[in-house]
Design an enzyme around this catalytic site. Sequence first.
Site, PDB file in Angstrom:
ATOM      1  N   CYS A 113       0.815  -1.226   0.000  1.00 19.88           N
ATOM      2  CA  CYS A 113       0.000   0.000   0.000  1.00 19.88           C
ATOM      3  C   CYS A 113       0.845   1.270   0.000  1.00 19.88           C
ATOM      4  O   CYS A 113       0.337   2.350  -0.310  1.00 19.88           O
ATOM      5  CB  CYS A 113      -0.933  -0.008   1.200  1.00 19.88           C
ATOM      6  N   HIS A 253      -3.588   6.964   2.550  1.00 23.16           N
ATOM      7  CA  HIS A 253      -3.931   5.658   1.990  1.00 23.16           C
ATOM      8  C   HIS A 253      -5.312   5.280   2.519  1.00 23.16           C
ATOM      9  O   HIS A 253      -5.606   5.454   3.700  1.00 23.16           O
ATOM     10  CB  HIS A 253      -2.881   4.629   2.421  1.00 23.16           C
ATOM     11  N   ASN A 283     -10.026  -0.543  -0.270  1.00 23.32           N
ATOM     12  CA  ASN A 283      -8.565  -0.449  -0.199  1.00 23.32           C
ATOM     13  C   ASN A 283      -7.986  -0.972  -1.520  1.00 23.32           C
ATOM     14  O   ASN A 283      -8.025  -2.173  -1.788  1.00 23.32           O
ATOM     15  CB  ASN A 283      -8.086  -1.292   0.991  1.00 23.32           C
TER      16      ASN A 283
END
Length: 326
Positions: A113, A253, A283
Amino acid sequence: MLRTKIISTGSYVPDRVLTNQDLERMVETSDKWIMERTGIKERRRAGDNESASDLAYKAALQALERAGVGADTLDLIVVATITGDMPFPSTACFLQHKLGAKTAAAFDVNAACSGFLYTLSVANAYIRGGIYRRVLIVGTEVLSKFTDWQDRNTCVLFGDGAGAAIVEASTDDSGVLSVDIYSDGSLAELLYLPGGGSKNPCSTDTLNNRMHYIKMKGNETFKIAVRTLEQLVLDALQKNNLKSSDISLLIPHQANMRIILATATRLGLDMDKVMINLDKYGNTSAASIPIAFDEAVTSGRVKKNDYLLLEAFGGGLTWASALIRW
Ligand code: UT7
Protein backbone atom coordinates in the site's frame (compact mmCIF):
# COMPACT_ATOMS: atom_id res chain seq x y z
CA MET A 1 18.04 23.44 -7.27
CA LEU A 2 16.20 20.73 -9.20
CA ARG A 3 12.88 19.78 -7.67
CA THR A 4 10.35 17.09 -8.65
CA LYS A 5 7.08 18.58 -9.80
CA ILE A 6 3.85 16.66 -10.40
CA ILE A 7 2.58 18.05 -13.70
CA SER A 8 -0.50 15.86 -14.10
CA THR A 9 -2.48 12.98 -12.63
CA GLY A 10 -4.83 10.34 -14.03
CA SER A 11 -6.83 7.40 -12.75
CA TYR A 12 -8.99 4.52 -13.83
CA VAL A 13 -11.33 2.17 -11.99
CA PRO A 14 -13.14 -0.79 -13.59
CA ASP A 15 -16.89 -0.40 -14.27
CA ARG A 16 -18.02 -3.45 -12.27
CA VAL A 17 -19.23 -2.40 -8.78
CA LEU A 18 -19.32 -4.81 -5.84
CA THR A 19 -21.47 -3.48 -2.99
CA ASN A 20 -21.60 -4.51 0.65
CA GLN A 21 -25.01 -6.03 -0.14
CA ASP A 22 -23.36 -8.21 -2.82
CA LEU A 23 -20.85 -9.39 -0.19
CA GLU A 24 -23.67 -10.19 2.25
CA ARG A 25 -24.72 -12.84 -0.29
CA MET A 26 -21.18 -14.28 -0.51
CA VAL A 27 -19.92 -14.50 3.11
CA GLU A 28 -21.26 -14.13 6.68
CA THR A 29 -21.07 -10.32 6.89
CA SER A 30 -23.31 -7.27 6.89
CA ASP A 31 -23.33 -3.80 5.38
CA LYS A 32 -23.54 -2.48 8.95
CA TRP A 33 -20.36 -4.30 10.07
CA ILE A 34 -18.38 -3.27 7.00
CA MET A 35 -19.49 0.39 7.25
CA GLU A 36 -18.82 0.63 11.00
CA ARG A 37 -15.46 -1.15 10.97
CA THR A 38 -14.06 0.16 7.67
CA GLY A 39 -16.18 2.94 6.10
CA ILE A 40 -16.36 1.03 2.79
CA LYS A 41 -19.68 0.95 0.90
CA GLU A 42 -18.57 -0.49 -2.39
CA ARG A 43 -15.49 -1.32 -4.42
CA ARG A 44 -14.64 -1.99 -8.07
CA ARG A 45 -13.78 -5.36 -9.55
CA ALA A 46 -11.78 -5.78 -12.74
CA GLY A 47 -13.17 -7.85 -15.60
CA ASP A 48 -11.86 -11.37 -16.21
CA ASN A 49 -9.65 -10.12 -19.03
CA GLU A 50 -8.37 -7.00 -17.27
CA SER A 51 -4.89 -7.13 -15.75
CA ALA A 52 -2.85 -4.63 -13.73
CA SER A 53 -1.14 -3.23 -16.84
CA ASP A 54 -4.53 -2.67 -18.55
CA LEU A 55 -5.72 -0.54 -15.62
CA ALA A 56 -2.34 1.21 -15.45
CA TYR A 57 -2.50 1.96 -19.18
CA LYS A 58 -5.82 3.79 -18.88
CA ALA A 59 -4.66 5.85 -15.87
CA ALA A 60 -1.31 6.64 -17.52
CA LEU A 61 -2.90 7.67 -20.81
CA GLN A 62 -5.13 10.13 -18.96
CA ALA A 63 -2.13 11.59 -17.10
CA LEU A 64 -0.17 11.94 -20.36
CA GLU A 65 -3.12 13.62 -22.12
CA ARG A 66 -3.63 16.06 -19.25
CA ALA A 67 0.08 16.89 -19.21
CA GLY A 68 0.00 17.37 -22.98
CA VAL A 69 3.10 15.23 -23.43
CA GLY A 70 3.71 12.10 -25.47
CA ALA A 71 4.77 8.71 -24.11
CA ASP A 72 7.88 9.02 -26.30
CA THR A 73 9.12 11.83 -24.02
CA LEU A 74 9.22 9.63 -20.89
CA ASP A 75 12.64 8.74 -19.48
CA LEU A 76 11.40 6.23 -16.92
CA ILE A 77 8.26 4.32 -15.92
CA VAL A 78 7.97 3.03 -12.35
CA VAL A 79 4.94 0.92 -11.45
CA ALA A 80 3.92 0.04 -7.91
CA THR A 81 1.90 -3.16 -7.71
CA ILE A 82 1.55 -6.38 -5.72
CA THR A 83 -0.84 -7.85 -8.28
CA GLY A 84 1.23 -7.52 -11.44
CA ASP A 85 0.33 -9.21 -14.71
CA MET A 86 2.96 -11.95 -14.12
CA PRO A 87 5.88 -12.65 -11.73
CA PHE A 88 8.04 -11.41 -14.60
CA PRO A 89 8.53 -9.44 -16.72
CA SER A 90 7.53 -6.35 -14.81
CA THR A 91 4.11 -4.78 -15.21
CA ALA A 92 6.04 -1.58 -16.02
CA CYS A 93 7.45 -3.30 -19.14
CA PHE A 94 3.96 -4.34 -20.27
CA LEU A 95 2.83 -0.76 -19.68
CA GLN A 96 5.81 0.66 -21.55
CA HIS A 97 4.87 -1.44 -24.57
CA LYS A 98 1.17 -0.51 -24.42
CA LEU A 99 2.05 3.18 -24.27
CA GLY A 100 4.72 2.93 -26.97
CA ALA A 101 7.18 4.62 -24.59
CA LYS A 102 10.13 3.18 -26.47
CA THR A 103 12.87 5.26 -24.86
CA ALA A 104 11.73 4.81 -21.24
CA ALA A 105 13.38 2.39 -18.83
CA ALA A 106 10.72 0.51 -16.88
CA PHE A 107 10.57 -1.43 -13.64
CA ASP A 108 8.22 -2.32 -10.78
CA VAL A 109 8.31 -1.54 -7.10
CA ASN A 110 6.74 -3.89 -4.56
CA ALA A 111 5.88 -1.99 -1.40
CA ALA A 112 2.19 -2.92 -1.09
CA CYS A 113 0.00 0.00 0.00
CA SER A 114 2.99 2.34 0.32
CA GLY A 115 3.99 1.52 -3.26
CA PHE A 116 2.96 4.75 -4.94
CA LEU A 117 4.93 6.86 -2.47
CA TYR A 118 7.88 4.54 -3.05
CA THR A 119 7.62 5.23 -6.82
CA LEU A 120 7.55 8.96 -6.03
CA SER A 121 10.67 8.52 -3.93
CA VAL A 122 12.43 6.68 -6.79
CA ALA A 123 11.41 9.34 -9.33
CA ASN A 124 12.46 12.10 -6.93
CA ALA A 125 15.91 10.57 -6.50
CA TYR A 126 16.48 10.20 -10.26
CA ILE A 127 15.20 13.70 -10.98
CA ARG A 128 17.09 15.46 -8.20
CA GLY A 129 20.19 13.52 -9.14
CA GLY A 130 19.89 14.91 -12.66
CA ILE A 131 19.62 11.45 -14.25
CA TYR A 132 16.08 11.63 -15.67
CA ARG A 133 13.83 14.60 -16.41
CA ARG A 134 10.36 13.10 -16.95
CA VAL A 135 9.01 10.04 -15.15
CA LEU A 136 5.65 8.26 -15.21
CA ILE A 137 4.72 6.79 -11.83
CA VAL A 138 1.76 4.46 -11.42
CA GLY A 139 0.02 2.48 -8.70
CA THR A 140 -2.13 -0.31 -10.11
CA GLU A 141 -3.85 -3.27 -8.49
CA VAL A 142 -6.19 -6.09 -9.40
CA LEU A 143 -6.52 -7.32 -5.83
CA SER A 144 -9.79 -9.11 -6.60
CA LYS A 145 -7.84 -11.88 -8.36
CA PHE A 146 -5.79 -12.54 -5.20
CA THR A 147 -8.67 -12.20 -2.73
CA ASP A 148 -10.06 -15.22 -0.94
CA TRP A 149 -13.77 -14.75 -1.56
CA GLN A 150 -14.48 -17.23 1.27
CA ASP A 151 -12.55 -15.18 3.88
CA ARG A 152 -14.74 -12.46 5.36
CA ASN A 153 -11.74 -11.01 7.22
CA THR A 154 -10.21 -9.80 3.95
CA CYS A 155 -12.68 -10.03 1.07
CA VAL A 156 -14.75 -7.05 2.22
CA LEU A 157 -11.72 -4.74 2.22
CA PHE A 158 -10.11 -4.68 -1.19
CA GLY A 159 -10.85 -3.14 -4.58
CA ASP A 160 -9.24 -2.75 -8.01
CA GLY A 161 -8.01 0.41 -9.71
CA ALA A 162 -5.06 2.44 -10.92
CA GLY A 163 -3.71 5.96 -10.53
CA ALA A 164 -0.84 7.69 -12.29
CA ALA A 165 1.20 10.88 -12.27
CA ILE A 166 3.71 12.50 -14.59
CA VAL A 167 6.54 14.05 -12.62
CA GLU A 168 9.38 16.10 -13.99
CA ALA A 169 12.35 18.25 -13.10
CA SER A 170 11.53 21.83 -12.26
CA THR A 171 13.42 24.78 -10.87
CA ASP A 172 10.51 26.60 -9.23
CA ASP A 173 9.85 26.29 -5.52
CA SER A 174 6.72 24.13 -5.71
CA GLY A 175 6.76 20.34 -6.01
CA VAL A 176 7.94 17.53 -3.74
CA LEU A 177 9.41 19.02 -0.56
CA SER A 178 10.09 15.67 1.05
CA VAL A 179 9.35 12.00 0.50
CA ASP A 180 10.31 9.45 3.13
CA ILE A 181 10.04 5.69 2.93
CA TYR A 182 10.38 3.08 5.70
CA SER A 183 10.20 -0.73 6.08
CA ASP A 184 10.15 -3.41 8.76
CA GLY A 185 10.44 -6.92 7.31
CA SER A 186 10.21 -8.54 10.74
CA LEU A 187 6.43 -8.01 10.53
CA ALA A 188 6.00 -9.42 7.01
CA GLU A 189 3.55 -12.11 8.10
CA LEU A 190 0.94 -9.63 9.31
CA LEU A 191 -0.07 -9.01 5.70
CA TYR A 192 1.17 -11.20 2.89
CA LEU A 193 0.48 -13.64 0.10
CA PRO A 194 2.48 -16.76 0.95
CA GLY A 195 2.03 -18.97 -2.13
CA GLY A 196 3.43 -18.97 -5.64
CA GLY A 197 6.91 -17.60 -4.99
CA SER A 198 10.21 -19.46 -4.63
CA LYS A 199 9.52 -20.13 -0.94
CA ASN A 200 6.22 -21.89 -1.54
CA PRO A 201 6.03 -22.64 -5.27
CA CYS A 202 2.65 -23.50 -6.68
CA SER A 203 1.67 -27.08 -5.80
CA THR A 204 -1.47 -29.00 -4.95
CA ASP A 205 -0.67 -28.29 -1.28
CA THR A 206 -0.38 -24.53 -1.74
CA LEU A 207 -3.62 -24.56 -3.71
CA ASN A 208 -5.47 -26.70 -1.15
CA ASN A 209 -4.21 -24.50 1.69
CA ARG A 210 -5.42 -21.36 -0.14
CA MET A 211 -1.91 -19.93 -0.04
CA HIS A 212 -2.37 -17.95 -3.26
CA TYR A 213 -4.65 -15.44 -1.55
CA ILE A 214 -3.95 -12.36 0.58
CA LYS A 215 -3.73 -13.12 4.32
CA MET A 216 -3.96 -10.42 6.96
CA LYS A 217 -3.93 -10.26 10.74
CA GLY A 218 -6.28 -7.29 10.56
CA ASN A 219 -6.48 -6.16 14.15
CA GLU A 220 -2.72 -6.33 14.81
CA THR A 221 -2.04 -4.52 11.54
CA PHE A 222 -4.63 -1.91 12.46
CA LYS A 223 -2.99 -1.06 15.80
CA ILE A 224 0.50 -0.77 14.29
CA ALA A 225 -0.86 1.32 11.40
CA VAL A 226 -2.48 3.85 13.74
CA ARG A 227 0.65 4.21 15.88
CA THR A 228 3.05 4.38 12.94
CA LEU A 229 1.04 6.85 10.89
CA GLU A 230 0.59 9.25 13.82
CA GLN A 231 4.37 9.51 14.20
CA LEU A 232 4.97 9.52 10.44
CA VAL A 233 2.87 12.63 9.75
CA LEU A 234 4.39 14.53 12.70
CA ASP A 235 7.90 13.68 11.43
CA ALA A 236 7.01 14.91 7.91
CA LEU A 237 5.76 18.22 9.28
CA GLN A 238 8.77 18.68 11.53
CA LYS A 239 11.19 17.92 8.72
CA ASN A 240 9.64 20.69 6.63
CA ASN A 241 9.23 23.18 9.50
CA LEU A 242 5.48 23.16 8.99
CA LYS A 243 2.58 23.06 11.41
CA SER A 244 -0.49 20.90 10.87
CA SER A 245 -2.49 24.12 10.33
CA ASP A 246 -0.34 24.72 7.22
CA ILE A 247 -1.71 21.56 5.59
CA SER A 248 -4.49 22.23 3.08
CA LEU A 249 -5.21 18.60 2.35
CA LEU A 250 -4.23 15.26 3.86
CA ILE A 251 -4.32 12.50 1.22
CA PRO A 252 -4.09 9.24 3.19
CA HIS A 253 -3.93 5.66 1.99
CA GLN A 254 -7.55 4.51 1.96
CA ALA A 255 -7.51 1.37 4.12
CA ASN A 256 -9.87 2.07 6.98
CA MET A 257 -11.91 5.14 7.97
CA ARG A 258 -10.96 4.66 11.63
CA ILE A 259 -7.24 4.73 10.78
CA ILE A 260 -7.73 7.88 8.68
CA LEU A 261 -9.71 9.52 11.51
CA ALA A 262 -7.00 8.68 14.04
CA THR A 263 -4.31 10.33 11.89
CA ALA A 264 -6.45 13.40 11.22
CA THR A 265 -7.27 13.72 14.91
CA ARG A 266 -3.58 13.47 15.85
CA LEU A 267 -2.91 16.35 13.44
CA GLY A 268 -5.93 18.31 14.68
CA LEU A 269 -7.23 18.47 11.10
CA ASP A 270 -10.92 18.95 10.35
CA MET A 271 -12.29 16.23 8.11
CA ASP A 272 -12.89 18.75 5.31
CA LYS A 273 -9.10 18.81 4.99
CA VAL A 274 -8.90 15.07 4.47
CA MET A 275 -9.38 13.40 1.09
CA ILE A 276 -11.59 10.34 1.44
CA ASN A 277 -12.94 8.08 -1.31
CA LEU A 278 -12.61 4.81 0.58
CA ASP A 279 -16.41 4.45 0.61
CA LYS A 280 -16.44 4.13 -3.21
CA TYR A 281 -13.32 2.07 -3.90
CA GLY A 282 -12.25 0.23 -0.74
CA ASN A 283 -8.56 -0.45 -0.20
CA THR A 284 -6.85 -0.48 -3.61
CA SER A 285 -3.36 -0.83 -2.08
CA ALA A 286 -0.75 0.93 -4.26
CA ALA A 287 -3.50 2.55 -6.34
CA SER A 288 -5.28 4.18 -3.42
CA ILE A 289 -3.18 7.34 -3.02
CA PRO A 290 -2.89 8.17 -6.74
CA ILE A 291 -6.64 7.60 -7.27
CA ALA A 292 -7.45 9.85 -4.28
CA PHE A 293 -4.84 12.38 -5.42
CA ASP A 294 -6.34 12.50 -8.92
CA GLU A 295 -9.84 12.97 -7.50
CA ALA A 296 -8.58 15.79 -5.26
CA VAL A 297 -6.96 17.55 -8.23
CA THR A 298 -9.82 17.09 -10.70
CA SER A 299 -12.51 18.07 -8.19
CA GLY A 300 -10.73 21.37 -7.51
CA ARG A 301 -9.74 20.57 -3.91
CA VAL A 302 -6.10 21.37 -4.63
CA LYS A 303 -5.01 24.95 -5.30
CA LYS A 304 -1.72 26.57 -6.20
CA ASN A 305 0.71 26.78 -3.27
CA ASP A 306 -1.35 24.38 -1.13
CA TYR A 307 0.65 22.09 1.13
CA LEU A 308 -0.46 18.47 0.63
CA LEU A 309 0.50 15.68 3.00
CA LEU A 310 0.37 12.13 1.60
CA GLU A 311 0.80 9.09 3.85
CA ALA A 312 0.59 5.32 3.54
CA PHE A 313 1.05 2.11 5.48
CA GLY A 314 0.98 -1.46 4.24
CA GLY A 315 2.42 -4.93 3.76
CA GLY A 316 6.12 -5.42 4.23
CA LEU A 317 5.59 -3.74 6.54
CA THR A 318 6.18 -0.50 4.72
CA TRP A 319 5.13 3.06 5.37
CA ALA A 320 5.83 6.37 3.67
CA SER A 321 4.98 10.06 3.54
CA ALA A 322 5.34 12.91 1.08
CA LEU A 323 4.94 16.64 1.52
CA ILE A 324 4.10 18.49 -1.66
CA ARG A 325 3.67 22.19 -2.40
CA TRP A 326 1.22 22.35 -5.29
O1 UT7 B 1 -3.80 -1.36 3.66
C1 UT7 B 1 -2.73 -1.88 4.34
C2 UT7 B 1 -2.87 -1.93 5.78
N1 UT7 B 1 -4.14 -2.49 6.17
C3 UT7 B 1 -4.72 -2.01 7.21
O2 UT7 B 1 -4.21 -1.08 7.78
C4 UT7 B 1 -5.98 -2.66 7.64
C5 UT7 B 1 -5.92 -2.84 9.09
N2 UT7 B 1 -7.04 -3.55 9.71
C6 UT7 B 1 -8.34 -3.17 9.65
O3 UT7 B 1 -8.71 -2.29 8.90
C7 UT7 B 1 -9.28 -3.81 10.62
O4 UT7 B 1 -8.54 -4.57 11.56
C8 UT7 B 1 -10.36 -4.72 9.97
C9 UT7 B 1 -11.39 -3.87 9.26
C10 UT7 B 1 -9.71 -5.68 9.00
C11 UT7 B 1 -11.09 -5.53 11.04
O5 UT7 B 1 -11.64 -4.66 12.02
P1 UT7 B 1 -11.39 -4.94 13.58
O6 UT7 B 1 -12.16 -3.91 14.31
O7 UT7 B 1 -9.91 -5.00 13.81
O8 UT7 B 1 -12.09 -6.33 13.78
P2 UT7 B 1 -11.46 -7.72 14.26
O9 UT7 B 1 -10.54 -8.27 13.24
O10 UT7 B 1 -10.94 -7.55 15.66
O11 UT7 B 1 -12.75 -8.61 14.32
C12 UT7 B 1 -13.84 -8.31 15.19
C13 UT7 B 1 -14.94 -9.33 14.98
C14 UT7 B 1 -14.44 -10.77 15.01
O12 UT7 B 1 -15.42 -11.55 15.63
P3 UT7 B 1 -15.27 -11.99 17.18
O13 UT7 B 1 -13.99 -12.74 17.24
O14 UT7 B 1 -15.23 -10.70 17.95
O15 UT7 B 1 -16.49 -12.82 17.41
C15 UT7 B 1 -14.36 -11.15 13.56
O16 UT7 B 1 -14.49 -12.52 13.35
O17 UT7 B 1 -15.52 -9.14 13.68
C16 UT7 B 1 -15.54 -10.40 12.99
N3 UT7 B 1 -15.42 -10.12 11.57
C17 UT7 B 1 -16.47 -9.86 10.77
N4 UT7 B 1 -17.79 -9.80 11.03
C18 UT7 B 1 -18.60 -9.51 10.01
C19 UT7 B 1 -14.29 -10.06 10.82
N5 UT7 B 1 -14.60 -9.76 9.54
C20 UT7 B 1 -15.95 -9.64 9.50
C21 UT7 B 1 -16.85 -9.34 8.47
N6 UT7 B 1 -18.17 -9.27 8.77
N7 UT7 B 1 -16.46 -9.10 7.21
